[in-house]
Write a protein that holds these residues in place. Sequence first.
Motif, PDB file in Angstrom:
ATOM      1  N   GLY A 208       0.816  -1.207   0.000  1.00 53.36           N
ATOM      2  CA  GLY A 208       0.000   0.000   0.000  1.00 53.36           C
ATOM      3  C   GLY A 208       0.848   1.255   0.000  1.00 53.36           C
ATOM      4  N   THR A 209       0.749   2.063   1.031  1.00 48.25           N
ATOM      5  CA  THR A 209       1.517   3.305   1.153  1.00 48.25           C
ATOM      6  C   THR A 209       2.222   3.328   2.503  1.00 48.25           C
ATOM      7  OG1 THR A 209      -0.265   4.565   2.201  1.00 48.25           O
ATOM      8  CG2 THR A 209      -0.241   4.489  -0.220  1.00 48.25           C
ATOM      9  N   LEU A 210       3.105   4.307   2.670  1.00 51.07           N
ATOM     10  CA  LEU A 210       3.839   4.436   3.930  1.00 51.07           C
ATOM     11  C   LEU A 210       2.932   4.815   5.091  1.00 51.07           C
ATOM     12  CD1 LEU A 210       7.036   6.292   2.623  1.00 51.07           C
ATOM     13  CD2 LEU A 210       6.837   3.894   3.311  1.00 51.07           C
ATOM     14  N   GLU A 211       1.723   5.314   4.785  1.00 54.49           N
ATOM     15  CA  GLU A 211       0.794   5.690   5.856  1.00 54.49           C
ATOM     16  C   GLU A 211      -0.010   4.494   6.374  1.00 54.49           C
ATOM     17  OE1 GLU A 211       1.017   7.389   2.961  1.00 54.49           O
ATOM     18  OE2 GLU A 211       2.255   8.976   3.855  1.00 54.49           O
ATOM     19  N   ALA A 212       0.136   3.325   5.750  1.00 56.72           N
ATOM     20  CA  ALA A 212      -0.640   2.151   6.157  1.00 56.72           C
ATOM     21  C   ALA A 212      -0.252   1.712   7.561  1.00 56.72           C
ATOM     22  CB  ALA A 212      -0.430   1.016   5.166  1.00 56.72           C
ATOM     23  N   ARG A 213      -1.253   1.413   8.371  1.00 55.55           N
ATOM     24  CA  ARG A 213      -1.029   0.961   9.746  1.00 55.55           C
ATOM     25  C   ARG A 213      -1.334  -0.526   9.916  1.00 55.55           C
ATOM     26  NH1 ARG A 213       1.277   4.887   9.408  1.00 55.55           N
ATOM     27  NH2 ARG A 213       1.076   6.861  10.560  1.00 55.55           N
ATOM     28  N   GLU A 214      -2.150  -1.068   9.024  1.00 57.32           N
ATOM     29  CA  GLU A 214      -2.539  -2.483   9.150  1.00 57.32           C
ATOM     30  C   GLU A 214      -3.023  -2.970   7.785  1.00 57.32           C
ATOM     31  OE1 GLU A 214      -4.904  -4.229  12.649  1.00 57.32           O
ATOM     32  OE2 GLU A 214      -6.404  -4.094  11.050  1.00 57.32           O
ATOM     33  N   TYR A 215      -2.755  -4.237   7.495  1.00 61.92           N
ATOM     34  CA  TYR A 215      -3.199  -4.863   6.257  1.00 61.92           C
ATOM     35  C   TYR A 215      -4.088  -6.053   6.579  1.00 61.92           C
ATOM     36  CZ  TYR A 215       0.287  -2.190   3.636  1.00 61.92           C
ATOM     37  OH  TYR A 215       1.017  -1.178   3.063  1.00 61.92           O
ATOM     38  N   SER A 216      -5.116  -6.251   5.750  1.00 65.54           N
ATOM     39  CA  SER A 216      -6.034  -7.377   5.927  1.00 65.54           C
ATOM     40  C   SER A 216      -6.141  -8.147   4.613  1.00 65.54           C
ATOM     41  CB  SER A 216      -7.424  -6.889   6.359  1.00 65.54           C
ATOM     42  OG  SER A 216      -7.360  -6.280   7.635  1.00 65.54           O
ATOM     43  N   LEU A 217      -6.181  -9.479   4.742  1.00 65.48           N
ATOM     44  CA  LEU A 217      -6.294 -10.359   3.587  1.00 65.48           C
ATOM     45  C   LEU A 217      -7.657 -11.036   3.605  1.00 65.48           C
ATOM     46  CD1 LEU A 217      -4.792 -11.701   1.150  1.00 65.48           C
ATOM     47  CD2 LEU A 217      -4.170 -13.543   2.746  1.00 65.48           C
ATOM     48  N   TYR A 218      -8.297 -11.099   2.432  1.00 64.32           N
ATOM     49  CA  TYR A 218      -9.642 -11.664   2.321  1.00 64.32           C
ATOM     50  C   TYR A 218      -9.685 -12.677   1.173  1.00 64.32           C
ATOM     51  CZ  TYR A 218     -10.998  -7.384   4.865  1.00 64.32           C
ATOM     52  OH  TYR A 218     -11.098  -6.348   5.774  1.00 64.32           O
TER      53      TYR A 218
ATOM     54  N   ARG B 109     -16.606 -12.693   3.950  1.00 67.04           N
ATOM     55  CA  ARG B 109     -16.539 -11.251   4.158  1.00 67.04           C
ATOM     56  C   ARG B 109     -15.550 -10.867   5.243  1.00 67.04           C
ATOM     57  NH1 ARG B 109     -22.178  -8.139   3.836  1.00 67.04           N
ATOM     58  NH2 ARG B 109     -20.588  -6.502   3.645  1.00 67.04           N
ATOM     59  N   SER B 110     -15.370 -11.707   6.262  1.00 67.61           N
ATOM     60  CA  SER B 110     -14.428 -11.386   7.331  1.00 67.61           C
ATOM     61  C   SER B 110     -13.006 -11.653   6.863  1.00 67.61           C
ATOM     62  CB  SER B 110     -14.735 -12.226   8.578  1.00 67.61           C
ATOM     63  OG  SER B 110     -14.672 -13.610   8.271  1.00 67.61           O
ATOM     64  N   PRO B 111     -12.019 -10.905   7.376  1.00 66.59           N
ATOM     65  CA  PRO B 111     -10.649 -11.081   6.919  1.00 66.59           C
ATOM     66  C   PRO B 111     -10.087 -12.453   7.275  1.00 66.59           C
ATOM     67  CG  PRO B 111     -10.726  -9.566   8.781  1.00 66.59           C
ATOM     68  CD  PRO B 111     -12.139  -9.816   8.370  1.00 66.59           C
ATOM     69  N   LEU B 112      -9.296 -12.969   6.360  1.00 64.53           N
ATOM     70  CA  LEU B 112      -8.628 -14.241   6.606  1.00 64.53           C
ATOM     71  C   LEU B 112      -7.471 -14.074   7.573  1.00 64.53           C
ATOM     72  CD1 LEU B 112      -8.429 -17.262   5.644  1.00 64.53           C
ATOM     73  CD2 LEU B 112      -6.799 -16.447   3.933  1.00 64.53           C
ATOM     74  N   ASP B 113      -6.802 -12.925   7.500  1.00 65.59           N
ATOM     75  CA  ASP B 113      -5.656 -12.652   8.372  1.00 65.59           C
ATOM     76  C   ASP B 113      -5.411 -11.152   8.390  1.00 65.59           C
ATOM     77  OD1 ASP B 113      -3.514 -12.987  10.033  1.00 65.59           O
ATOM     78  OD2 ASP B 113      -2.154 -13.803   8.502  1.00 65.59           O
TER      79      ASP B 113
ATOM     80  N   TYR C  30      -7.906 -11.019  -2.068  1.00 68.97           N
ATOM     81  CA  TYR C  30      -7.659  -9.587  -2.229  1.00 68.97           C
ATOM     82  C   TYR C  30      -7.269  -9.026  -0.871  1.00 68.97           C
ATOM     83  CZ  TYR C  30     -12.341  -8.725  -0.249  1.00 68.97           C
ATOM     84  OH  TYR C  30     -13.446  -8.683   0.568  1.00 68.97           O
ATOM     85  N   CYS C  31      -6.750  -7.792  -0.857  1.00 70.64           N
ATOM     86  CA  CYS C  31      -6.321  -7.201   0.406  1.00 70.64           C
ATOM     87  C   CYS C  31      -6.708  -5.733   0.475  1.00 70.64           C
ATOM     88  CB  CYS C  31      -4.806  -7.365   0.602  1.00 70.64           C
ATOM     89  SG  CYS C  31      -3.793  -6.443  -0.578  1.00 70.64           S
ATOM     90  N   LYS C  32      -6.692  -5.196   1.677  1.00 68.89           N
ATOM     91  CA  LYS C  32      -6.928  -3.772   1.943  1.00 68.89           C
ATOM     92  C   LYS C  32      -5.973  -3.334   3.054  1.00 68.89           C
ATOM     93  CE  LYS C  32     -11.334  -3.954   2.981  1.00 68.89           C
ATOM     94  NZ  LYS C  32     -12.744  -3.517   3.251  1.00 68.89           N
ATOM     95  N   TYR C  33      -5.804  -2.036   3.206  1.00 68.91           N
ATOM     96  CA  TYR C  33      -4.982  -1.536   4.305  1.00 68.91           C
ATOM     97  C   TYR C  33      -5.702  -0.395   5.013  1.00 68.91           C
ATOM     98  CZ  TYR C  33      -3.569   2.237   1.124  1.00 68.91           C
ATOM     99  OH  TYR C  33      -3.571   3.302   0.268  1.00 68.91           O
TER     100      TYR C  33
END
Length: 304
Positions: A56-66, A71-75, A99-102
């Motif tokens: 993501g970016t340097l401002e990311a504090r946490e990443y989630s994998l789905y 619908r709930s994150p895998l990790d 897919y992932c999000k941060y």
Amino acid sequence: MSTDVWVQISHKDSPPGLSVGHRTHVQAGTLPRPTIWAEPGSVIPSERNVTIWCCGTLEAREYSLYTTDIRSPLDKQKPQEPMDEAKFFIKNPHANRYYCKYLSPTGWSEPSDTLELVVTGFYSKPSLSALPSPVVTSGQNVTLQCGSRGGFERFILTKEGEDRLSWTLDSQPHPSGEFQALFPVGPVTPSHNWTFRCYGYYIRYPQEWSQPSDPLELLVSGPSGHTHSPPTGPSPTADGAMKDPHPGEGVELYPQAAASAAPQEVTYAQLTHLALRRETSAPSSSPSEEPPNVPSVYAALAVR
């Protein structure tokens, strides 16, 4: 009024089929979408572990994998150096779409593109052959036939090497009872590696592939007519000879012609039991000369 900005995104090499740009164009006030990829790749054998990266970016504090079916994150993971990416280690992963999000101080990003993680080994391997032959003249095309009696609905052809190309075709029934697909390939050149495998799968389970076929390597003849052999075949020696990897079972070939020769000189190849060696001689001046005692066969290769 909105302002357009460019955000630099660092990433690893993307797997086949996943296109990742070096910069992400976003609107001011929005978060760029993360990128996602898998190591060692997005196509893995069954029971092999995989690492999924999310950047993501340097401002990311946490990443989630789905996965797309839950619908709930895998990790969830905290970012690692250089602080703009996170990795998710998955043991014995399932064939699925990920897919992932941060999370940043301004909220959650949009989801990344979908990563299709393919697991191979669910079914028996198909066969792979070249039509009309795996020996191809440089610049020509060839057809690769992937087939199986397993009733696969689609076949995947993959090309080994740095480019890691792949093609997909629907299967067609054959009078022999097999289902097959014909892949046109070419034009081929000696400067590339032309080793292929193929897989079969069913449309309902597109991430679950069969075992890979046996590898098929095309032997490409260059402009000089020399055929490039597979790596497991004879290998060149320092003097240009082609050494057989199984001593005593084949021949030793010296393909070069003489560096210089007198006019009307003929190049001959003498075949013995274990070696094929080059001999150069001028036409005999005496018709009464006797051949050597060792049985030999001579063939004229070139006339200078």
